[in-house]
Design an enzyme around this catalytic site. Structure first.
Site, PDB file in Angstrom:
ATOM      1  N   GLU A 187      57.541  73.145  86.438  1.00  8.24           N
ATOM      2  CA  GLU A 187      56.536  73.815  86.913  1.00  8.24           C
ATOM      3  C   GLU A 187      56.363  74.024  88.756  1.00  8.24           C
ATOM      4  OE1 GLU A 187      52.359  71.694  86.155  1.00  8.24           O
ATOM      5  OE2 GLU A 187      51.318  73.841  86.884  1.00  8.24           O
ATOM      6  N   ARG A 235      62.415  58.384  82.278  1.00  4.49           N
ATOM      7  CA  ARG A 235      62.606  59.004  83.860  1.00  4.49           C
ATOM      8  C   ARG A 235      63.714  58.145  84.939  1.00  4.49           C
ATOM      9  NH1 ARG A 235      57.316  62.216  85.243  1.00  4.49           N
ATOM     10  NH2 ARG A 235      57.948  62.334  86.966  1.00  4.49           N
ATOM     11  N   LYS A 276      55.836  65.648  91.589  1.00  4.58           N
ATOM     12  CA  LYS A 276      55.367  66.752  92.383  1.00  4.58           C
ATOM     13  C   LYS A 276      53.904  66.235  93.151  1.00  4.58           C
ATOM     14  CE  LYS A 276      57.575  69.695  89.917  1.00  4.58           C
ATOM     15  NZ  LYS A 276      56.337  70.076  88.423  1.00  4.58           N
TER      16      LYS A 276
HETATM   17  P1  ATP Z   1      53.586  66.491  88.103  1.00  2.00           P
HETATM   18  O1  ATP Z   1      53.748  65.282  89.089  1.00  2.00           O
HETATM   19  O2  ATP Z   1      53.316  67.739  89.123  1.00  2.00           O
HETATM   20  O3  ATP Z   1      54.346  66.718  86.549  1.00  2.00           O
HETATM   21  P2  ATP Z   1      57.015  66.395  88.049  1.00  2.00           P
HETATM   22  O4  ATP Z   1      57.243  65.672  88.907  1.00  2.00           O
HETATM   23  O5  ATP Z   1      56.030  65.261  86.515  1.00  2.00           O
HETATM   24  O6  ATP Z   1      55.415  67.135  88.482  1.00  2.00           O
HETATM   25  P3  ATP Z   1      56.958  69.013  86.075  1.00  2.00           P
HETATM   26  O7  ATP Z   1      57.392  70.116  86.947  1.00  2.00           O
HETATM   27  O8  ATP Z   1      56.829  67.431  84.987  1.00  2.00           O
HETATM   28  O9  ATP Z   1      57.338  68.056  86.948  1.00  2.00           O
HETATM   29  O10 ATP Z   1      58.893  68.538  85.331  1.00  2.00           O
HETATM   30  C1  ATP Z   1      60.219  69.163  84.631  1.00  2.00           C
HETATM   31  C2  ATP Z   1      60.574  68.492  83.884  1.00  2.00           C
HETATM   32  O11 ATP Z   1      61.368  66.982  84.511  1.00  2.00           O
HETATM   33  C3  ATP Z   1      59.863  67.872  82.581  1.00  2.00           C
HETATM   34  O12 ATP Z   1      60.800  67.773  81.257  1.00  2.00           O
HETATM   35  C4  ATP Z   1      60.346  66.151  83.309  1.00  2.00           C
HETATM   36  O13 ATP Z   1      60.730  65.889  81.754  1.00  2.00           O
HETATM   37  C5  ATP Z   1      61.209  66.022  83.879  1.00  2.00           C
HETATM   38  N1  ATP Z   1      61.082  65.424  85.391  1.00  2.00           N
HETATM   39  C6  ATP Z   1      60.048  65.187  85.898  1.00  2.00           C
HETATM   40  N2  ATP Z   1      60.084  63.801  86.489  1.00  2.00           N
HETATM   41  C7  ATP Z   1      61.743  63.419  86.223  1.00  2.00           C
HETATM   42  C8  ATP Z   1      62.011  62.296  86.186  1.00  2.00           C
HETATM   43  N3  ATP Z   1      61.928  61.949  87.418  1.00  2.00           N
HETATM   44  N4  ATP Z   1      63.089  61.834  86.321  1.00  2.00           N
HETATM   45  C9  ATP Z   1      63.267  62.222  84.746  1.00  2.00           C
HETATM   46  N5  ATP Z   1      63.167  63.755  84.485  1.00  2.00           N
HETATM   47  C10 ATP Z   1      61.912  63.931  85.098  1.00  2.00           C
HETATM   48 MG    MG Z   2      55.364  65.839  85.142  1.00  2.25          MG
END
Ligand code: ATP
Ligand code: MG
Length: 583
Positions: free
Chosen positions: A37, A270, A280
């Site tokens: 996003e 994760r 984020k």
């Molecule tokens: P927010 O806090 O805004 O949800 P986010 O860090 O989770 O942000 P996204 O844009 O929702 O980021 O994530 C994009 C992709 O990255 C998604 O498919 C999510 O599953 C993956 N992702 C995000 N954080 C992690 C992490 N720590 N480890 C592995 N994959 C991740």
């Molecule tokens: Mg997320």
């Protein structure tokens, strides 16, 4: 770059599922997507996600889409899109022309919502957000929302199809105020999983979207948009992190009811790193509240922060390969990441000398104005990196703590009467020192032995210590920034009641050293952002005995180059590994 080269081992449970799907005939090709996003910059957790997405596709001869999941107008911005693309590229992943935006699918999504309404499987609700929450019910244990006492039906749940179609159209046409009505899936208000209790599909929000402007005043919710965007792109395997596991039944419900391509969601663990926050939303708070200098502050776990700090794509890929693709969440020690980084930097960093806290050394038996040229090896790990010339002169700078008036036990550096080797130069013997009016040592005196030049084989004098130095005749003033963890606690998100993750910020995560002095060659150093990975003047440096450093993209006070310490030389991982099992 060929994705096969990128390093991560994808012989894992995801690949096993995919093999089953291919041999069982569910799919005849593989297509994945990386779906950030654009509401912030990418962090190292995304590196894991995109490695899995791109490499899994490559492994099966498939492709990976870069899709911006941009359906939250209030949080998204084109600057984030640009930052994300830059960082994905930096890691070496190439999406070619496969760049997509969920916001391009608004009309398509609207059409599918209408289809679901016509099947009697969605309705317009007039409950407010608070009322909806109350009707939905709450989990006894907030960490387990898949076993919750039943909720209640909304009084608007049994509206007829025609009324729903009419109201939904009017929602789109802007007849209602923000929040006045929603479109909800008609699933089951008694479902044990909260996610399945008539989730909202559309909400009214008069907010300008960075791509669609004011064209829409209703926006699709993530859980509705995501599976249908996957289907639209013919994504066979929708790989996502574990927090989406409880959403999987809903993902499948929308695909089924919309009667579209049967994408399959598979979850992986994760990435969590000690002393680090990886979301984020929380990183945005650090930026907004000025706790860091920006998204690319060298202490940030963002890809841009890591790049500015001196991390390399190769080190990150090695790290991803080592942690693997597990199905259960775990906490990875930051020291493992640093270990991977050191392994890579040891291979590529140019060795140079810099004195962080300078003390003058006077070579008494060398005339002022005399200059001896020395040869120094740029990288003992890489002969092709060549050599450079250093000037040896009467006045030099050494590290303040490489001299002691009265040496502590086992001190092999300079003290009156003792000899050390000056790196790439000569053996010198300390003959005395001077003090300023307040009693601090202001200069050290020594004599050099001309027969010991460069440490050649003919030199049979052995000394225990070798110290680094720079010539006072051409030393380059630099500023040096040293970093600690941004958060002191190992698990900064696990805060006691009443405390915020911000309370865990390490007040000593940044130390600025002004007045450091370096070899003149460092004036040519290029910041990683400017140079890519192959800068002409060098990008990655080892300051001998000090650690690895890179030039910052900004100069310091008076225009002096700034150097960021990437990581120290010593490996704490080997020690930790002995004590602790990686979960
Ligand atoms: P927010 O806090 O805004 O949800 P986010 O860090 O989770 O942000 P996204 O844009 O929702 O980021 O994530 C994009 C992709 O990255 C998604 O498919 C999510 O599953 C993956 N992702 C995000 N954080 C992690 C992490 N720590 N480890 C592995 N994959 C991740
Ligand atoms: Mg997320």
């Amino acid at each position: 770059m060929d994705h096969e080269d990128v390093g991560i081992e994808t012989g894992d449970f995801i690949s096993d599922f995919i093999k089953e799907d291919l041999s069982g005939g569910r799919f005849c090709y593989v297509r994945t997507r990386f779906p950030p996003e654009p509401n912030g910059w990418l962090h190292i957790g995304h590196c894991k996600a995109m490695s899995i997405d791109f490499l899994t596709a490559a492994r099966f001869g498939g492709e990976c889409n870069l899709r911006f999941d941009d359906t939250n107008p209030e949080k998204e911005d084109v600057s984030y899109v640009e930052a994300i693309k830059r960082d994905v590229k930096w890691l070496g992943f190439d999406w070619g022309r496969r760049e997509f935006y969920a916001s391009d699918y608004y009309e398509y999504l609207y059409g599918l919502a209408v289809k679901i309404i016509k099947k009697g499987k969605a309705y317009v609700d007039d409950l407010s957000e608070d009322e909806m929450r109350e009707y939905r019910g709450t989990a006894v244990d907030k960490d387990n929302i898949t076993d919750t006492p039943p909720g209640r039906d909304s009084p608007f749940r049994n509206r007829g199809v025609d009324e729903n179609l009419d109201l939904f159209l009017r929602m789109r046409q802007g007849e209602f105020a923000d929040g006045e009505r929603t479109l909800r899936a008609k699933i089951d208000m008694k479902h044990p999983n909260l996610v399945m209790r008539d989730p909202v599909m559309y909400r009214i929000r008069r907010e300008k979207h960075y791509r669609t402007g004011s064209e829409w005043c209703i926006y699709p919710m993530y859980d509705f948009q995501h599976p249908l965007s996957d289907a639209k792109e013919g994504i066979t395997h929708s790989l996502c992190s574990l927090e989406y596991e409880i959403h999987r039944p809903l993902y499948e419900w929308f695909l089924r009811e919309a009667e579209v391509f049967p994408s399959r969601q598979i979850e992986f663990a994760r990435l969590n790193l000690t002393h680090t926050v990886l979301s984020k939303r929380f990183l945005l708070r650090l930026v907004r509240e000025g706790r860091v200098s920006g998204w690319d502050d060298p202490r940030m776990p963002t890809l841009a922060g890591l790049r500015r700090r001196g991390y390399t794509p190769a080190a990150l890929r090695d790290f991803m390969a080592r942690i693997g693709v597990a199905k259960t969440d775990s906490m990875v020690d930051f020291a493992l990441l640093e270990y991977c980084l050191r392994e890579d930097l040891n291979r590529r960093a140019l060795r140079v000398m810099a004195v962080l806290s300078p003390l003058k050394l006077i070579i008494e038996n060398l005339d002022p104005g005399a200059e001896i040229t020395l040869d120094a090896v740029n990288n003992p790990e890489d002969p092709s990196a060549g050599t450079r010339k250093l000037k040896f002169t009467r006045e030099l700078w050494i590290e303040r703590d490489d001299f002691a008036e009265t040496p502590p036990p086992k001190y092999h550096r300079l003290f009156p009467g003792n000899s050390v080797r000056l790196r790439y130069g000569f053996i010198v013997t300390c003959t005395g020192f001077e003090k300023d009016t307040v009693g601090n040592v202001s200069a050290v005196r020594a004599v050099y032995d001309p027969a010991t030049k460069g440490g050649n084989a003919a030199d049979n004098r052995k000394v225990k210590g070798t110290i680094h130095w720079v010539s006072a005749a051409d030393a380059l003033p630099i500023e040096v920034r040293l970093y600690g963890h941004l958060f002191s606690p190992e698990r900064p998100m696990e805060t006691p009641p009443g405390k915020s993750f911000l309370d865990g910020l390490n007040p000593e995560s940044l130390a600025v050293l002004k007045g450091a002095l370096a070899e003149p060659s460092l004036a040519e150093a290029e910041a990683p952002e400017a140079a890519g990975t192959e800068g002409r003047g060098g990008v990655f440096f080892q300051f001998e005995r000090q650690g690895y450093f890179v030039r910052d993209r900004e100069n310091g006070e008076g225009g002096v180059p700034v150097f960021n310490k990437t990581v120290g030389l010593r490996d704490s991982w080997a020690k930790i590994k002995g004590k602790q099992q990686l979960a």
